[in-house]
Motif scaffolding. Structure first.
Motif, PDB file in Angstrom:
ATOM      1  N   LEU A   1       0.827  -1.210   0.000  1.00 45.15           N
ATOM      2  CA  LEU A   1       0.000   0.000   0.000  1.00 45.15           C
ATOM      3  C   LEU A   1       0.862   1.261   0.000  1.00 45.15           C
ATOM      4  CD1 LEU A   1      -2.613  -1.113   2.672  1.00 45.15           C
ATOM      5  CD2 LEU A   1      -3.023  -0.914   0.209  1.00 45.15           C
ATOM      6  N   LEU A   2       1.901   1.267   0.840  1.00 50.73           N
ATOM      7  CA  LEU A   2       2.718   2.465   1.013  1.00 50.73           C
ATOM      8  C   LEU A   2       3.906   2.519   0.064  1.00 50.73           C
ATOM      9  CD1 LEU A   2       3.303   5.060   2.637  1.00 50.73           C
ATOM     10  CD2 LEU A   2       4.628   3.642   4.221  1.00 50.73           C
ATOM     11  N   LEU A   3       4.590   1.410  -0.129  1.00 48.13           N
ATOM     12  CA  LEU A   3       5.828   1.416  -0.910  1.00 48.13           C
ATOM     13  C   LEU A   3       5.627   1.049  -2.377  1.00 48.13           C
ATOM     14  CD1 LEU A   3       8.139  -0.234   1.750  1.00 48.13           C
ATOM     15  CD2 LEU A   3       8.015   2.187   1.134  1.00 48.13           C
ATOM     16  N   ALA A   4       4.384   0.725  -2.748  1.00 49.08           N
ATOM     17  CA  ALA A   4       4.060   0.515  -4.164  1.00 49.08           C
ATOM     18  C   ALA A   4       2.788   1.269  -4.532  1.00 49.08           C
ATOM     19  CB  ALA A   4       3.909  -0.970  -4.480  1.00 49.08           C
ATOM     20  N   GLY A   5       2.103   1.823  -3.537  1.00 50.01           N
ATOM     21  CA  GLY A   5       0.912   2.626  -3.793  1.00 50.01           C
ATOM     22  C   GLY A   5      -0.265   1.857  -4.358  1.00 50.01           C
TER      23      GLY A   5
ATOM     24  N   PRO B   1      12.540  -1.790  -2.751  1.00 47.54           N
ATOM     25  CA  PRO B   1      13.217  -2.965  -2.199  1.00 47.54           C
ATOM     26  C   PRO B   1      12.623  -3.447  -0.868  1.00 47.54           C
ATOM     27  CG  PRO B   1      14.837  -1.431  -3.063  1.00 47.54           C
ATOM     28  CD  PRO B   1      13.502  -0.741  -3.135  1.00 47.54           C
ATOM     29  N   THR B   2      12.243  -2.542   0.005  1.00 47.65           N
ATOM     30  CA  THR B   2      11.671  -2.943   1.288  1.00 47.65           C
ATOM     31  C   THR B   2      10.357  -3.691   1.098  1.00 47.65           C
ATOM     32  OG1 THR B   2      12.791  -1.159   2.459  1.00 47.65           O
ATOM     33  CG2 THR B   2      10.846  -2.078   3.521  1.00 47.65           C
ATOM     34  N   ALA B   3       9.558  -3.297   0.119  1.00 46.30           N
ATOM     35  CA  ALA B   3       8.311  -4.015  -0.176  1.00 46.30           C
ATOM     36  C   ALA B   3       8.640  -5.414  -0.696  1.00 46.30           C
ATOM     37  CB  ALA B   3       7.463  -3.250  -1.187  1.00 46.30           C
ATOM     38  N   GLY B   4       9.644  -5.530  -1.537  1.00 49.24           N
ATOM     39  CA  GLY B   4      10.066  -6.833  -2.034  1.00 49.24           C
ATOM     40  C   GLY B   4      10.587  -7.714  -0.912  1.00 49.24           C
ATOM     41  N   THR B   5      11.343  -7.133   0.000  1.00 53.12           N
ATOM     42  CA  THR B   5      11.862  -7.888   1.143  1.00 53.12           C
ATOM     43  C   THR B   5      10.714  -8.391   2.014  1.00 53.12           C
ATOM     44  OG1 THR B   5      13.920  -6.624   1.124  1.00 53.12           O
ATOM     45  CG2 THR B   5      13.354  -7.739   3.185  1.00 53.12           C
TER      46      THR B   5
END
Length: 179
Positions: A35-39, A75-79
Motif C-alpha cells: 500500500l505504502l511502498l508501491a501505492g 526494495p523494502t516491499a520486495g523484502t
C-alpha cells in the motif's frame, strides 16, 4: 489535481510509524508495504497472485485492475514479500496474500495505525505514496501510469508509454522517503 484540497495528507513520519508497527507480522507487513511502498489499492493487493511477483527483478504485475501495469516496487516491499513467501507453500496461481482480502486489509491497517498512534487507513497510505513521488518532481504522466490513475489524456503525449525504467525511479523515491 489528484487529491481534493481539503484532504489532510498523512505525514511521512506517520506513514513510517505505520510501516514500522506492521513489521512484526509478515502478511500485514507485506500488505502495508504494498500500500505504502508501491501505492497499490486494497483491491489490487487482494487479487495479486504468486505469479504476479517477480522477486529477481522486484517487479509486480497488477493485472486485475482498471489500469493493468507492471511496476518495479521498492526494495523494502520486495523484502517484505520475500519474508512472507518463505513461510508459505505456494503455487503460481495462488493468491499472493490470501489472508488479506480488501476488507480485512482495511481493518488491519486501521488497527496497525492506531497501535502506532496514527489515524490512517489504506487509502491514506496510497495517497502518501503518490504525494511523495509528486513532491520529488516525477512527471505527472509517470505518476499516473505507476499508480494506475485514471486520467483522460490531455494531448498526444498522454497516449505514449513512459520511458523504460521510469518505475525504478519511483520505487527508489518511495524507498528513500518511507523505508
Amino acid at each position: 489535481m489528484l487529491l481534493p484540497p481539503h484532504h489532510q495528507l498523512l505525514t511521512v513520519g506517520d506513514a513510517r510509524a505505520v510501516l514500522a508497527q506492521a513489521r512484526d507480522d509478515a502478511p500485514i507487513c507485506a500488505g502495508v508495504s504494498l500500500l505504502l511502498l508501491a501505492g497499490l489499492r486494497p483491491t489490487e493487493v487482494e487479487v495479486l497472485q504468486v505469479a504476479d511477483y517477480r522477486p529477481d527483478t522486484r517487479q509486480l504485475a497488477i493485472r486485475a485492475s482498471r489500469r493493468p501495469r507492471v511496476i518495479r516496487i521498492a526494495p523494502t516491499a520486495g523484502t517484505a514479500l520475500d519474508a512472507y513467501l518463505k513461510t508459505q507453500s505456494t503455487d503460481p496461481e495462488d493468491y499472493l496474500l490470501p489472508e488479506l482480502s480488501s476488507t480485512r486489509l482495511v481493518q488491519l491497517v486501521r488497527g496497525v495505525a492506531a497501535a502506532a498512534g496514527v489515524g490512517a487507513g489504506v487509502h491514506d497510505l496510497r495517497r502518501a505514496a503518490i504525494d511523495a513521488v509528486l513532491d520529488d518532481g516525477a512527471p505527472v504522466a509517470h505518476v499516473e501510469h505507476y499508480f494506475g490513475l485514471a486520467v483522460a489524456p490531455r494531448d498526444r503525449k498522454g497516449l505514449t508509454a513512459p520511458p523504460e525504467g521510469y518505475d525504478a525511479g519511483i520505487a527508489a523515491v518511495l524507498e528513500q522517503v518511507f523505508a
